[in-house]
Structures are given as structure tokens and as C-alpha cells.
Design an enzyme around this catalytic site. Structure first.
Site, PDB file in Angstrom:
ATOM      1  N   ARG A  15      34.433  40.478  33.518  1.00 53.58           N
ATOM      2  CA  ARG A  15      35.634  40.851  34.234  1.00 53.58           C
ATOM      3  C   ARG A  15      36.945  41.452  33.795  1.00 53.58           C
ATOM      4  NH1 ARG A  15      35.799  41.175  39.719  1.00 53.58           N
ATOM      5  NH2 ARG A  15      33.484  39.678  40.037  1.00 53.58           N
ATOM      6  N   CYS A  46      35.320  42.486  49.490  1.00 47.11           N
ATOM      7  CA  CYS A  46      35.812  41.579  48.552  1.00 47.11           C
ATOM      8  C   CYS A  46      36.347  40.184  48.869  1.00 47.11           C
ATOM      9  CB  CYS A  46      36.922  43.227  48.188  1.00 47.11           C
ATOM     10  SG  CYS A  46      37.445  42.097  46.680  1.00 47.11           S
ATOM     11  N   TRP A  79      37.896  53.044  45.978  1.00 46.39           N
ATOM     12  CA  TRP A  79      37.891  52.483  47.131  1.00 46.39           C
ATOM     13  C   TRP A  79      39.088  54.052  48.157  1.00 46.39           C
ATOM     14  CZ3 TRP A  79      35.563  48.280  48.350  1.00 46.39           C
ATOM     15  CH2 TRP A  79      35.221  47.430  47.603  1.00 46.39           C
ATOM     16  N   ARG A 152      39.972  49.498  36.247  1.00 48.21           N
ATOM     17  CA  ARG A 152      39.633  50.623  37.717  1.00 48.21           C
ATOM     18  C   ARG A 152      40.466  49.674  38.711  1.00 48.21           C
ATOM     19  NH1 ARG A 152      34.609  50.741  36.929  1.00 48.21           N
ATOM     20  NH2 ARG A 152      34.359  50.887  39.367  1.00 48.21           N
ATOM     21  N   PHE A 153      40.403  50.564  39.768  1.00 45.30           N
ATOM     22  CA  PHE A 153      41.484  50.367  41.000  1.00 45.30           C
ATOM     23  C   PHE A 153      41.287  49.388  42.008  1.00 45.30           C
ATOM     24  CE2 PHE A 153      40.680  55.107  39.632  1.00 45.30           C
ATOM     25  CZ  PHE A 153      42.175  54.911  38.804  1.00 45.30           C
ATOM     26  N   THR A 154      41.663  48.208  41.549  1.00 46.29           N
ATOM     27  CA  THR A 154      40.854  46.737  42.214  1.00 46.29           C
ATOM     28  C   THR A 154      41.483  46.095  43.284  1.00 46.29           C
ATOM     29  OG1 THR A 154      41.796  45.343  40.805  1.00 46.29           O
ATOM     30  CG2 THR A 154      39.310  45.998  40.477  1.00 46.29           C
ATOM     31  N   VAL A 155      41.398  45.787  44.437  1.00 50.16           N
ATOM     32  CA  VAL A 155      42.042  44.534  45.266  1.00 50.16           C
ATOM     33  C   VAL A 155      41.739  43.925  44.953  1.00 50.16           C
ATOM     34  CG1 VAL A 155      41.235  46.974  47.667  1.00 50.16           C
ATOM     35  CG2 VAL A 155      39.663  45.857  46.998  1.00 50.16           C
ATOM     36  N   GLU A 170      45.758  40.878  41.086  1.00 50.95           N
ATOM     37  CA  GLU A 170      45.528  39.723  40.791  1.00 50.95           C
ATOM     38  C   GLU A 170      45.617  38.551  42.224  1.00 50.95           C
ATOM     39  OE1 GLU A 170      43.419  38.056  38.466  1.00 50.95           O
ATOM     40  OE2 GLU A 170      42.810  36.782  39.764  1.00 50.95           O
ATOM     41  N   SER A 171      44.117  38.243  42.876  1.00 48.93           N
ATOM     42  CA  SER A 171      45.169  37.534  43.722  1.00 48.93           C
ATOM     43  C   SER A 171      45.143  35.859  43.368  1.00 48.93           C
ATOM     44  CB  SER A 171      42.398  37.212  44.377  1.00 48.93           C
ATOM     45  OG  SER A 171      41.561  36.910  43.579  1.00 48.93           O
TER      46      SER A 171
END
Ligand SMILES: N[C@@H](CCC(=O)N[C@@H](CS)C(=O)NCC(=O)O)C(=O)O
Length: 370
Positions: A15, A46, A79, A152-155, A170-171
Site C-alpha cells: 500500500r 472505500c 475517482w 495515486r489519487f486516494t480518498v 490518511e484516514s
């Protein structure tokens, strides 16, 4: 850009490390707490973004931090959001979100724009627009912040409307931030009454961190390591590891359940369920982080990620009871769980795993009654 599936020579999934790691706080030189200043971009599919939605709702912050929900389909550009009108953000009502929070669907649907006018059910399945920037791609947020961005374009993304920058993507950080109390003063009355909970109480912090740590490596991320494995040997090792740790989790929850039975009486299920949580017999961050994986397990991870030694509903009665308790008895969990987004996203975005994009209809139901 790095690939979302197995990246290393041995076919194992690694990851990506999140790149924006600031914290809103009164002592931060830029990111001070303020109502309406920050905006969350999430995917309902997600599990990492889902943590932030649950925490936002539990903390009574739906009127403090707005949300945009990306479309469930992740394509090669990342996304996307529906076309929208950024001038909308100047209205008073910028906290409309689809089911980003706690309000019922009708009230909480984005103000309609363009093609999707009055089609609330389509929005519910599709996504919302971006009332802040009018962006149609999440990548635009990343490029606005850093034109050289090449990961990468993360949520999830926590966006600062004032400086037009990403505060944090970062969640794990975002949920700690939402819980930290920095936004508490800004809540409206409804938020104050509903959101008075500390998800990481000092006396449980160490235990929560320990629990999160093995759950993250072996369950939250474990299912991805099994699902994105690109060789049988890696897959077999990872899937076995996932189930070994579900066995461990089952024992932990069984222990808690039996303790609660001795405390409240074997047949007093109502009282037992009020305390039936992962750590410390109270609702904590450990439940939030674990829930988003377990609730996806039977609907997608069993078939799509081949985590199929058994299902939660058939093989793990204590985990099953725990997840249903959260889903059915806590709106912050139930209303933020969207099985349409979850099933459609995984099965139709990961074309390498499921090239025809056929979404299995089962299991039926997505989650059983309690
Ligand atoms: N470490 C991140 C992980 C977030 C993450 O991996 N999000 C995935 C969705 S589940 C994503 O946005 N992926 C987009 C992509 O790979 O293009 C967190 O926990 O916030």
C-alpha cells in the site's frame, strides 16, 4: 503512477504511503479549526474513507465539515465527481451531502444540478458533485495542491477551502483529528448532544493502538494483500493469514460477550449489546476501523478477493453479532454503509480481477437482521 495491485517482483501488494499529513489544531500555523473551512472527499465504497464518515457522524460534525462523495467507479484516471456548480458553495447550505452523515436521504441529497436534477435516487447510487471547487476528478485536488504530484489519487481527502490545499489524506490521521476535540466548540446543538463521545479515551489508548495495529496489518489490509496477490503462493499465504486473524478476533469478541453475559445475565441481550465492542466494552475507534472491513467481508471480500474459507455470517457468530449490532443499532454505522457503492466499485473497477465486470447479486441479504 504506481499500480493499485501487486507492485513488487514477488507479486505482493504494497500500500502506498499517504503524502499529506497535517493536523488541524489551534497551534497549527495555517490549519486552524473553523466551521465550514474543511471539506471531506470520500468514496462510500472505500473502507478507509468510510472510517472518516462514521467518525464525522459519531462526533456530531456533519454541520461543521461538509462531504462530497465520488462516483463508485474508479477508472484509469482515478475517482470522479458529477458535474456541479462551484458557486453553490456561497449559499448558506454548504453541508448538503448525499448520505455523508446522519440525516435522512431526502433531506440530505445534494442540491440537484444539470443532468441529475431531481433524480435523488441516481445521486444516491452515483455520487455527489463538488460544491467547493466544481472539480470533476479527485486528481484535480491533488494537482491543485502539487502540480508535480505523481502518486495515486486516494480518498479520503481532507481539503482546506481557505488555502485550497490538502490537509491530510490518511484516514487514520483524519479520524484522530476529528476525535481530538478541535472541532467540538463549533458544533451546533444537535451535534453537541449527539457527538459527545471520545473514541480514544486516554485509559484505553494503548489497548486501542495495539488492537488497531494487528487488525490493520492482517485484516483491514490483509484482505487487499490476498485479493491483489499476483501469484498463488502469495495469495495462499495471505488468505490463510486473514482467517487466522479472524479466528483470533472471534476469540476476543467471544471473551467479551461471555464477560458481558456474566455481568448482565445470559438472556439480557439488550444490555449486553450496549457494551459489546472491540475494546474496553465501550464504542471506540477500534470498532470504527474494524467495522469498515467486516461489513464488506461477505458482500465483496469473500468472492472478489477470494477470502472464502468461510463467511462472517456462517463461520464467526461473535463477529457477526458485533457487526450487526453496529449496523442496525448505530446510525453513524448503518446510514454510512452503502452496499450499492461497495459491490459495484470493487467488482467493476478492478478489471484485472473481474474483467467482465459482472457484479454478483449475492449474498442475500447484504447483511442479516440482528
Ligand atoms: N492510507 C490511505 C489509503 C486510502 C486508499 O487506499 N484509498 C483507495 C480506495 S479504497 C483509493 O482511493 N484508491 C484510488 C486509486 O488507487 O486510484 C488511508 O487509509 O487513508
Amino acid at each position: 503512477m504506481s499500480k493499485q495491485w501487486a507492485d513488487s517482483k514477488d507479486g505482493a501488494f504494497k500500500r502506498q504511503v499517504s503524502s499529506f499529513r497535517d493536523f488541524v489544531s489551534t497551534s497549527h500555523p495555517v490549519y486552524k479549526p473553523a466551521k465550514g473551512r474543511y471539506w471531506l472527499y470520500v468514496s462510500l465504497a472505500c473502507p478507509w474513507a468510510h472510517r472518516t464518515l462514521i467518525t464525522r457522524a459519531l462526533k456530531g460534525l456533519c454541520g461543521v465539515i461538509g462531504v462530497s462523495v465520488v462516483h463508485w467507479h474508479l477508472d484509469d484516471k482515478g475517482w470522479r465527481l458529477l458535474p456541479g456548480d462551484p458557486s453553490y458553495s456561497s449559499s448558506n447550505d454548504i453541508f448538503y451531502t448525499i448520505n455523508g452523515g446522519m440525516k435522512d436521504t431526502e433531506k440530505n441529497v445534494s442540491k440537484p444540478h444539470g443532468d441529475c436534477a431531481n433524480d435523488s435516487s441516481k445521486l444516491w447510487i452515483d455520487s455527489s458533485f463538488d460544491p467547493i471547487n466544481g472539480f470533476e476528478r479527485l486528481s484535480q485536488l491533488y494537482y491543485k495542491c502539487n502540480p508535480e504530484y505523481n502518486a495515486r489519487f486516494t480518498v479520503p481527502v481532507l481539503w482546506d477551502i481557505e488555502t485550497q490545499t490538502i490537509v491530510n489524506n490518511e484516514s487514520a490521521d483524519i479520524i484522530r483529528m476529528l476525535n481530538s476535540g478541535v472541532f467540538d466548540e463549533l458544533r451546533d446543538n444537535e451535534g453537541k448532544t449527539n457527538g459527545d463521545i471520545d473514541l480514544v479515551p486516554k485509559q484505553l489508548e494503548k489497548e486501542i493502538d495495539e488492537f488497531n495495529s494487528w487488525v490493520y496489518d492482517n485484516i483491514n489490509n490483509g484482505v487487499y494483500k490476498a485479493g491483489f496477490a499476483e501469484s498463488s503462493s502469495v495469495y495462499e499465504k495471505e488468505v490463510t493469514n486473514v482467517f487466522n486473524h479472524l479466528d483470533k478476533l472471534e476469540k476476543v469478541l467471544q471473551g467479551t460477550y461471555e464477560d458481558l453475559q456474566s455481568k448482565y445475565g445470559k438472556d439480557n441481550e439488550k444490555e449486553i449489546l450496549k457494551h459489546y465492542f472491540a475494546v474496553g466494552q465501550q464504542l471506540t475507534e477500534a470498532d470504527v476501523r474494524l467495522y469498515t472491513t467486516i461489513v464488506r467481508f461477505d458482500p465483496v471480500y469473500v468472492q472478489h478477493f477470494k477470502c472464502n474459507f468461510t463467511t462472517i455470517r456462517d463461520g464467526y457468530p461473535y463477529i457477526h453479532k458485533w457487526v450487526r449490532n453496529l449496523y442496525w443499532n448505530y446510525k453513524a454505522f448503518g446510514l454510512t454503509t452503502n452496499f450499492d457503492h461497495i459491490k459495484l466499485h470493487y467488482t467493476r473497477s478492478h478489471t484485472r480481477i473481474n474483467p467482465l465486470g459482472i457484479t454478483p447479486l449475492g449474498p442475500k441479504p447484504d447483511i442479516k437482521e440482528l
